[in-house]
Enzyme design. Sequence first.
Site, PDB file in Angstrom:
ATOM      1  N   ARG A 147       0.877  -1.173  -0.115  1.00 64.41           N
ATOM      2  CA  ARG A 147      -0.025  -0.299   0.377  1.00 64.41           C
ATOM      3  C   ARG A 147       0.741   0.852  -0.444  1.00 64.41           C
ATOM      4  O   ARG A 147       0.808   2.192  -0.737  1.00 64.41           O
ATOM      5  CB  ARG A 147      -1.052  -0.041   1.407  1.00 64.41           C
ATOM      6  CG  ARG A 147      -1.418   1.298   1.536  1.00 64.41           C
ATOM      7  CD  ARG A 147      -2.814   1.164   2.577  1.00 64.41           C
ATOM      8  NE  ARG A 147      -3.436   2.172   3.118  1.00 64.41           N
ATOM      9  CZ  ARG A 147      -4.245   2.333   2.651  1.00 64.41           C
ATOM     10  NH1 ARG A 147      -5.153   1.296   2.290  1.00 64.41           N
ATOM     11  NH2 ARG A 147      -5.191   3.278   3.268  1.00 64.41           N
ATOM     12  N   HIS A 181       1.085   3.714  -2.717  1.00 61.65           N
ATOM     13  CA  HIS A 181       0.401   6.051  -2.582  1.00 61.65           C
ATOM     14  C   HIS A 181       1.828   7.015  -2.917  1.00 61.65           C
ATOM     15  O   HIS A 181       1.199   7.758  -2.427  1.00 61.65           O
ATOM     16  CB  HIS A 181       0.156   5.196  -0.488  1.00 61.65           C
ATOM     17  CG  HIS A 181      -0.827   5.786  -0.038  1.00 61.65           C
ATOM     18  ND1 HIS A 181      -2.247   5.933   1.086  1.00 61.65           N
ATOM     19  CD2 HIS A 181      -2.030   4.385  -0.763  1.00 61.65           C
ATOM     20  CE1 HIS A 181      -2.458   5.736   0.996  1.00 61.65           C
ATOM     21  NE2 HIS A 181      -3.890   4.343  -0.045  1.00 61.65           N
ATOM     22  N   ASN A 226      -3.084   8.501   5.080  1.00 62.87           N
ATOM     23  CA  ASN A 226      -2.233   7.502   5.397  1.00 62.87           C
ATOM     24  C   ASN A 226      -2.345   7.854   6.944  1.00 62.87           C
ATOM     25  O   ASN A 226      -1.314   6.418   7.141  1.00 62.87           O
ATOM     26  CB  ASN A 226      -1.300   8.200   4.807  1.00 62.87           C
ATOM     27  CG  ASN A 226      -0.720   8.753   2.991  1.00 62.87           C
ATOM     28  OD1 ASN A 226      -1.407   7.633   2.082  1.00 62.87           O
ATOM     29  ND2 ASN A 226       0.093   9.565   2.731  1.00 62.87           N
ATOM     30  N   HIS A 283      -6.108  -5.521  -2.403  1.00 62.74           N
ATOM     31  CA  HIS A 283      -6.337  -6.015  -0.950  1.00 62.74           C
ATOM     32  C   HIS A 283      -7.122  -6.996  -0.182  1.00 62.74           C
ATOM     33  O   HIS A 283      -7.661  -7.524   0.468  1.00 62.74           O
ATOM     34  CB  HIS A 283      -8.357  -4.995  -1.552  1.00 62.74           C
ATOM     35  CG  HIS A 283      -7.975  -3.134  -1.461  1.00 62.74           C
ATOM     36  ND1 HIS A 283      -9.110  -2.820  -1.928  1.00 62.74           N
ATOM     37  CD2 HIS A 283      -6.819  -2.847  -0.705  1.00 62.74           C
ATOM     38  CE1 HIS A 283      -8.915  -1.246  -1.144  1.00 62.74           C
ATOM     39  NE2 HIS A 283      -7.057  -1.344  -1.380  1.00 62.74           N
TER      40      HIS A 283
END
Length: 329
Positions: free
Chosen positions: A65, A69, A97, A195
Amino acid sequence: MMISSKKLTQLSVVCWVAVLFFQSVQSQLQVGFYRNSCRRAELIVRNAVRDGINKDRGVAAGLVRMHFHDCFVRGCEGSVLLDSTSSNTAEKESPANNNSLRGYEVVDDAKAKLEAECRGVVSCADILAFAARDSFDLTGGISYDVPAGRRDGTVSLAAETSDLPPPTFNVDQLTQSFAKKGLSQEEMVTLSGGHTIGRSHCTSFSNRLYSFNGTNSQDPSLDATYAASLKQKCPQASTDPNLVVPMDTITPTISDVNYYRDILANRGLFTSDQTLLSNTATASQVNSNSRSPLGWKRKFAAAMVKMGRVEVLTGNAGEIRANCRVINS
């Protein structure tokens, strides 16, 4: 029409320069970039990731992740790793975040070992790209070659995290968000499969349980049994910010296609997960991925490599940070 030999020469030079420019853009990142300058770089990162996962399985999802990001804000240049200062609020402190990214200590560990072995050579942005790959592989995915040579940015602004797609996005908004980074709709569906590992705070999806819209308090697309179990884990009156549930109902620590099978059973946790069934093309891809475990893993690897090229800094741009949390003074 006749073209003079001088014009032909000029034209061929222009074409050759264009070809060279295209090749240089493509070759700025290279597989085995540290082969001569820091031979054990990728092994050192992999060992740090393995140690991190052994202490906390959830670190793997955090690192995948975090790379995502990082790349979606200013490109893949490590800005998500920078700490805030007295005069600046960094990306990691933004609502998108804060409390949801983890694994910073794994990057710190890898960086410290790399600095001891080959000082000033390996960028934090590359460490993050390697760590995301290793996290996927070590949780049951596959390994893949990561082109490297990224350099680190020197700016990190919480305000710029608006480029990150939130869990409330529908399929059209997701498609547009990924298209802005040069990623296709199919790559969006493929990367959403990240995910398959990790967890989510209740606050990221509680609107689907209690305040969906003016007509329904609960999202009607949610499987009723699943919704009931989520309500037990995420009570409406709770103010506990630490309540979390697994993203994948069956194998939350393994990188597999159960994420897509959950969606087909109306057990996608986020609006941005379940919305993939609302579009004919994306629903077809969800179905296809659910039936092809190895096919999805290969597509995920390819999409991660492509995402890892977004707006990179190379050559003399940026810097190689000595500490991933602060810019070089």
